[in-house]
Structures are given as structure tokens and as C-alpha cells.
Design a protein around this motif. Structure first.
Motif, mmCIF file in Angstrom:
data_model
loop_
_atom_site.group_PDB
_atom_site.id
_atom_site.type_symbol
_atom_site.label_atom_id
_atom_site.label_comp_id
_atom_site.label_asym_id
_atom_site.label_seq_id
_atom_site.Cartn_x
_atom_site.Cartn_y
_atom_site.Cartn_z
ATOM 1 N N ARG A 72 41.553 33.976 44.799
ATOM 2 C CA ARG A 72 42.499 33.921 45.932
ATOM 3 C C ARG A 72 42.224 35.061 46.920
ATOM 4 N NH1 ARG A 72 48.238 34.414 44.947
ATOM 5 N NH2 ARG A 72 48.413 33.443 47.019
ATOM 6 N N ALA B 159 45.218 42.495 42.742
ATOM 7 C CA ALA B 159 45.344 41.208 42.062
ATOM 8 C C ALA B 159 45.237 41.377 40.549
ATOM 9 C CB ALA B 159 44.257 40.259 42.565
ATOM 10 N N ALA C 21 49.008 32.266 39.668
ATOM 11 C CA ALA C 21 47.858 32.320 40.573
ATOM 12 C C ALA C 21 47.020 31.044 40.523
ATOM 13 C CB ALA C 21 46.984 33.526 40.241
ATOM 14 N N LYS D 226 48.567 28.464 42.823
ATOM 15 C CA LYS D 226 48.436 28.946 44.201
ATOM 16 C C LYS D 226 47.003 28.773 44.706
ATOM 17 C CE LYS D 226 52.228 32.286 43.867
ATOM 18 N NZ LYS D 226 52.588 33.731 43.787
ATOM 19 N N LEU D 227 46.030 29.077 43.852
ATOM 20 C CA LEU D 227 44.633 28.871 44.244
ATOM 21 C C LEU D 227 44.379 27.393 44.521
ATOM 22 C CD1 LEU D 227 41.660 29.810 44.586
ATOM 23 C CD2 LEU D 227 41.375 29.306 42.141
ATOM 24 N N GLU E 242 45.741 26.548 47.928
ATOM 25 C CA GLU E 242 44.993 27.173 49.021
ATOM 26 C C GLU E 242 43.608 26.556 49.180
ATOM 27 O OE1 GLU E 242 47.430 31.338 48.290
ATOM 28 O OE2 GLU E 242 45.320 31.186 47.705
ATOM 29 N N LEU E 243 42.972 26.224 48.069
ATOM 30 C CA LEU E 243 41.666 25.579 48.152
ATOM 31 C C LEU E 243 41.806 24.159 48.707
ATOM 32 C CD1 LEU E 243 38.672 25.900 47.676
ATOM 33 C CD2 LEU E 243 39.014 25.229 45.284
ATOM 34 N N LEU F 297 38.796 33.789 48.743
ATOM 35 C CA LEU F 297 38.781 32.539 49.512
ATOM 36 C C LEU F 297 38.981 32.747 51.015
ATOM 37 C CD1 LEU F 297 38.653 29.469 49.705
ATOM 38 C CD2 LEU F 297 41.079 29.395 49.013
ATOM 39 N N ALA G 283 41.599 33.088 38.813
ATOM 40 C CA ALA G 283 42.275 32.462 39.950
ATOM 41 C C ALA G 283 42.782 33.514 40.926
ATOM 42 C CB ALA G 283 43.428 31.583 39.459
ATOM 43 N N ALA G 284 43.339 34.589 40.395
ATOM 44 C CA ALA G 284 43.863 35.652 41.260
ATOM 45 C C ALA G 284 42.752 36.304 42.066
ATOM 46 C CB ALA G 284 44.593 36.689 40.406
#
Length: 375
Positions: free
Chosen positions: A246, A23, A38, A41-42, A45-46, A249, A242-243
Motif C-alpha cells: 500500500r 506501516a 491492510a 485496503k490493498l 486500492e489496486l 502502490l 499488504a501494508a
């Protein structure tokens, strides 16, 4: 047996090292260090992890609280009810905006806001309630939401310590901590259950219009580049953080299960130990055990226990040693010792023991034996 630590991030990260390195390398290759892919995307996903709220990443958990209050557009001097037993950021976020933080006493068992005390603290100037989900379980969300709705107040959830916890309402609905009020907030401080490798935070809301306002407020109040509709903050989550988040998570649920297993081992060990009170559970809430916090009878006893544990190479921490209304920065509010007796007593009696996903059963037994040998 390896040394016992309050938190062992090195051990927690070791199995993820290849994915974390990848990452990092991807961030270096993309070189979009601010608002890179990222981050979005986070957020997605969150959102999926929490059941679908809008997620707005930001720079840290304190900014998240401030941004949440900014989104309410409250007049200066408006009163914001906060727990008297909490980390200082809960008050700080209101104070820096010219709002008036009003401490309210907490429940002696679960440490959340006492709904009866909240009712008693409401005045014509009250505009919002900040419910802190402390140490890993929910405050009394049903009562607090009912009070907020009845009085026309905003409900903000400080969910820095209880990400993923849920609350079951009297009607049988399952509410996810941080998604019930107008805005929920969290922190990705490295020690949190989902921690970054630096600062980070996020806000949650079910309201798409408020989510868009929060995104703007967190980015200098911009509606589009160089067009500033609002006075905002520079509060963006770094792409790198953030990466890394991810990568972590997808492991949060199993880490939570590990924390719950450790807590159950402590519970069994401490059953029947006179003078020691393990963490109380609200049966309506799950507990994700950001902390495993016990209570003893008084400061002298608590401090002696902490010294005993240190002599046995067992770390422990007092969260929190001074109630917020007695902090020098908040003396201007005019509160005196004795006004919030439960919060003041907790500051003299609580002690948090080691709990993290990589704590081995034999280490938990060692902590338990050290505690029990004191009593």
C-alpha cells in the motif's frame, strides 16, 4: 558513479523508508498478521488503479495462476494452451492440477502468444488459454479474446510482469492488462514493478461470483470459518506485505514513467546498431518495461556480449535460457527440439539489460556505451 545493478531496491525504498517503517509499526501494533485490515485496503486500492475489477490477494503469483485454473473447474486432462517462451510457473500451475499444459509458439518480436499458432493448437480437449504479458507489454489481447470466445475457451492472463499496461482494441476501447479474460493474475515478487518484501500475488476478475469463489479457494475452500465447500489452498497475502505494498502502490505510475524514460534513452542509443535488436513494441499496447530485452544473432554472440558487459561491470540476465518444453520436468509431455522454433531461438538470442526506476541517465549511458563498444 555508483555501481550499476539490474535492480536497486535499496535505492527505490530509501525515499519511502519512513512510510514503510510506519506501516510495519502499525502491523505490529494491530497484530492482525493474517487477513488484517491492510489486505482488504490493498485490494480496493489496486482495483481502483486497474479500473475497477474485483481483486483477490493471495500468497504468490504461482498460486494465483493455480487458483485461476481451479476456478474454471476443468476436468483432469483438459488442455491448457501456454506460451513456449515463458517462466515455468505458467506450465506448473496447470500440471499440478492434473491438467495438460500445451506449449504454443510465440511471436518473434513481442514474445507473446502467436494467435495463428494458438488456433492451430486447439483440439476437442482444449479448455483454456493462458496469455502471458511478457516483459512489460500486452500479448495480442484482441486476437486471443476473439479466439477464446469463438471456441468457448477460458482466457487467463498471466500479468506478473506487466501490471498497469493497457491495450487499445480496434474499436478504440482501452483494456487494462489482467482484466480482460475470465481471470487475470499478478505477482508481487520483490523484483516486480510493484514488489513486496517477500512473496505475494493477486487475482483480478470482472465477475463477482468468480471473485467470491477465488476468495474461498485461496482460504482452504471456506465459505465461512470451519465450513469448507471446496478443496482449496492456504494462499493468503500476509498483512505485513499488504501494508508495505500500500505504501508503494501510489508510486507505481511514476516508477513506470521512469522505466519508460530509461527505455527511450536505450532506444536512442541503440538506433542503427547492426546486429542488435531493441525491444519491439506492439503499437496497440503500452509498455511498462519490467525488462528491457534485446536480441542478438545467436547464442555465441549473445554469450560473448554478456561476458563483455560483465568485464565492463554491467550486469545482464538471460530470461529465459531453456524453453519450457525442453525442461526435464516437462519431458513427459513428449515435445522435441524444433517443434517451437521461435521460442527456441529466443532462448539463444535474448539478453535483458539493467532497468529500474532509480537508474540514472549517466548509468544508462554507461550501459549503452558498453553494449555499443561490442558491436
Amino acid at each position: 558513479m555508483p555501481p550499476i545493478l539490474m535492480l536497486d531496491l535499496a535505492a527505490q525504498h530509501a525515499p519511502l523508508r519512513a512510510a514503510l517503517d510506519a506501516a510495519l509499526q502499525q502491523c505490529l501494533n494491530e497484530s492482525a498478521f493474517i487477513q488484517g485490515p491492510a489486505v482488504a485496503k490493498l485490494a480496493q486500492e489496486l482495483s481502483e488503479y486497474l479500473g475497477g475489477p474485483h481483486v483477490v490477494p493471495c500468497a504468490n503469483g504461482t498460486d494465483a495462476l493455480q487458483l485461476a485454473l481451479m476456478s474454471l473447474r476443468l476436468p483432469k486432462g483438459s488442455e491448457v494452451l501456454v506460451p513456449a517462451f515463458t517462466y515455468v510457473a505458467t506450465l506448473e500451475a496447470a500440471a499440478v492440477l492434473g491438467l495438460t499444459p500445451v506449449p504454443v509458439d510465440v511471436l518473434p518480436t513481442t514474445f507473446g502468444l502467436d494467435p495463428q499458432a494458438v488456433e492451430a493448437a486447439i483440439t476437442p480437449r482444449t479448455a483454456a488459454i493462458v496469455a502471458v504479458h511478457l516483459f512489460g507489454q500486452c500479448a495480442d489481447l484482441e486476437s486471443l479474446r476473439r479466439i477464446a470466445s469463438h471456441h468457448g475457451l477460458a482466457l487467463i492472463e498471466d500479468n506478473a510482469q506487466s501490471l498497469g499496461a493497457t491495450f487499445t482494441s480496434s474499436a478504440g476501447a482501452t483494456w487494462v492488462a489482467g482484466t480482460v479474460g475470465e481471470v487475470g493474475t499478478t505477482s508481487f515478487f520483490p523484483s516486480k514493478n510493484l514488489g513486496a518484501m517477500g512473496d505475494g500475488g493477486a487475482l483480478f476478475t470482472q465477475d463477482s461470483s468468480r471473485a467470491e469463489l477465488l476468495r474461498q479457494l485461496a482460504n482452504h475452500g471456506q465459505t465461512r470459518k470451519y465450513h469448507h465447500e471446496h478443496i482449496g489452498l492456504n494462499s493468503r497475502l500476509d498483512t505485513l506485505q499488504a501494508a508495505l505494498l500500500r505504501v508503494k502502490l501510489p508510486h507505481l505510475a511514476q516508477w513506470t514513467t521512469a522505466r519508460q524514460r530509461i527505455a527511450a534513452q536505450y532506444d536512442a542509443a541503440f538506433a542503427g546498431v547492426e546486429g542488435l535488436m531493441p525491444p519491439a513494441r506492439d503499437p496497440r499496447s503500452t509498455h511498462v518495461y519490467h525488462q528491457y530485452t534485446v536480441q542478438v544473432t545467436d547464442t555465441a554472440r549473445r554469450d560473448a556480449l554478456q561476458q563483455h558487459l560483465a568485464a565492463n561491470r554491467v550486469p545482464s540476465v538471460v530470461y529465459y535460457p531453456v524453453p519450457v518444453h525442453q525442461q526435464p520436468a516437462y519431458k513427459y509431455l513428449g515435445y522435441q527440439a524444433g517443434q517451437f522454433p521461435v521460442a527456441e531461438r529466443l532462448c539463444h538470442t535474448v539478453l535483458s539489460l539493467p532497468i529500474h526506476p532509480t537508474l540514472a541517465p549517466e548509468q544508462v549511458a554507461c550501459v549503452s556505451d558498453a553494449v555499443k563498444s561490442f558491436f
